[in-house]
Design a protein around this motif. Structure first.
Motif, PDB file in Angstrom:
ATOM      1  N   SER A 222       0.844  -1.190   0.000  1.00 28.67           N
ATOM      2  CA  SER A 222       0.000   0.000   0.000  1.00 28.67           C
ATOM      3  C   SER A 222       0.880   1.241   0.000  1.00 28.67           C
ATOM      4  O   SER A 222       2.094   1.151   0.104  1.00 28.67           O
ATOM      5  CB  SER A 222      -0.919   0.006   1.235  1.00 28.67           C
ATOM      6  OG  SER A 222      -0.164   0.189   2.418  1.00 28.67           O
ATOM      7  N   GLY A 223       0.246   2.381  -0.121  1.00 28.11           N
ATOM      8  CA  GLY A 223       0.986   3.638  -0.124  1.00 28.11           C
ATOM      9  C   GLY A 223       1.424   4.041  -1.514  1.00 28.11           C
ATOM     10  O   GLY A 223       1.080   3.420  -2.521  1.00 28.11           O
ATOM     11  N   LYS A 224       2.214   5.076  -1.555  1.00 27.74           N
ATOM     12  CA  LYS A 224       2.680   5.684  -2.803  1.00 27.74           C
ATOM     13  C   LYS A 224       3.462   4.712  -3.697  1.00 27.74           C
ATOM     14  O   LYS A 224       3.433   4.816  -4.913  1.00 27.74           O
ATOM     15  CB  LYS A 224       3.551   6.889  -2.436  1.00 27.74           C
ATOM     16  CG  LYS A 224       4.095   7.677  -3.583  1.00 27.74           C
ATOM     17  CD  LYS A 224       4.884   8.869  -3.048  1.00 27.74           C
ATOM     18  CE  LYS A 224       5.540   9.662  -4.148  1.00 27.74           C
ATOM     19  NZ  LYS A 224       6.330  10.776  -3.619  1.00 27.74           N
ATOM     20  N   PHE A 225       4.145   3.753  -3.094  1.00 26.34           N
ATOM     21  CA  PHE A 225       5.003   2.842  -3.851  1.00 26.34           C
ATOM     22  C   PHE A 225       4.465   1.404  -3.849  1.00 26.34           C
ATOM     23  O   PHE A 225       5.237   0.444  -3.947  1.00 26.34           O
ATOM     24  CB  PHE A 225       6.430   2.885  -3.294  1.00 26.34           C
ATOM     25  CG  PHE A 225       7.040   4.250  -3.380  1.00 26.34           C
ATOM     26  CD1 PHE A 225       7.520   4.732  -4.584  1.00 26.34           C
ATOM     27  CD2 PHE A 225       7.108   5.073  -2.267  1.00 26.34           C
ATOM     28  CE1 PHE A 225       8.074   6.002  -4.680  1.00 26.34           C
ATOM     29  CE2 PHE A 225       7.659   6.339  -2.341  1.00 26.34           C
ATOM     30  CZ  PHE A 225       8.138   6.807  -3.554  1.00 26.34           C
ATOM     31  N   ALA A 226       3.160   1.231  -3.756  1.00 25.36           N
ATOM     32  CA  ALA A 226       2.543  -0.099  -3.727  1.00 25.36           C
ATOM     33  C   ALA A 226       3.003  -0.924  -4.927  1.00 25.36           C
ATOM     34  O   ALA A 226       3.081  -0.427  -6.047  1.00 25.36           O
ATOM     35  CB  ALA A 226       1.024   0.026  -3.719  1.00 25.36           C
ATOM     36  N   GLY A 227       3.346  -2.186  -4.655  1.00 29.66           N
ATOM     37  CA  GLY A 227       3.803  -3.097  -5.705  1.00 29.66           C
ATOM     38  C   GLY A 227       5.307  -3.114  -5.901  1.00 29.66           C
ATOM     39  O   GLY A 227       5.830  -3.965  -6.609  1.00 29.66           O
TER      40      GLY A 227
END
Length: 114
Positions: free
Chosen positions: A51-56
């Motif tokens: 999750s968050g800005k850099f999910a994945g």
């Protein structure tokens, strides 16, 4: 009868696999509030932000280096710089550290198991 026995065996094996999972595996709340998943495979563990800005984004890989201790590499998702990493597990807390210059300069944060 054979079908029921096969299903029972399959369920037992699945549950046994979960019981053998390393305690570091699972979902963790990072210090920034994002969720990171730590999964085993290939003789070690990988860390991927969920999750968050850099999910994945995959941000690390570790191997067991002692009792509840892990070593490998960790990547700052903001800068894409990779550092020598260490992790130590204590109950539901995971202390993560990334270091440069042979451990002379380190940044640490504590994650909590979800």
């Amino acid at each position: 009868m054979f079908r029921k026995a096969s299903l029972a065996l399959a369920a037992t094996l699945i549950m046994a696999g979960a019981a053998w999972a390393d305690p570091i595996e699972g979902n963790w709340k990072t210090q920034s509030g994002a969720t990171a998943a730590i999964a085993g495979g290939g003789g070690g563990f990988s860390i991927t932000l969920q999750s968050g800005k850099f999910a994945g984004k995959r941000i690390g890989s570790f191997k067991v280096s002692g009792a509840n201790k892990y070593a490998g590499s960790i990547t700052d998702p903001e800068t894409d710089k990779t550092y020598a990493g260490k992790a130590s597990l204590s109950g539901a807390s995971l202390k993560m550290s990334g270091c440069v210059l042979g451990g002379l300069i380190c940044k640490s944060q504590t994650w909590h198991k979800l």
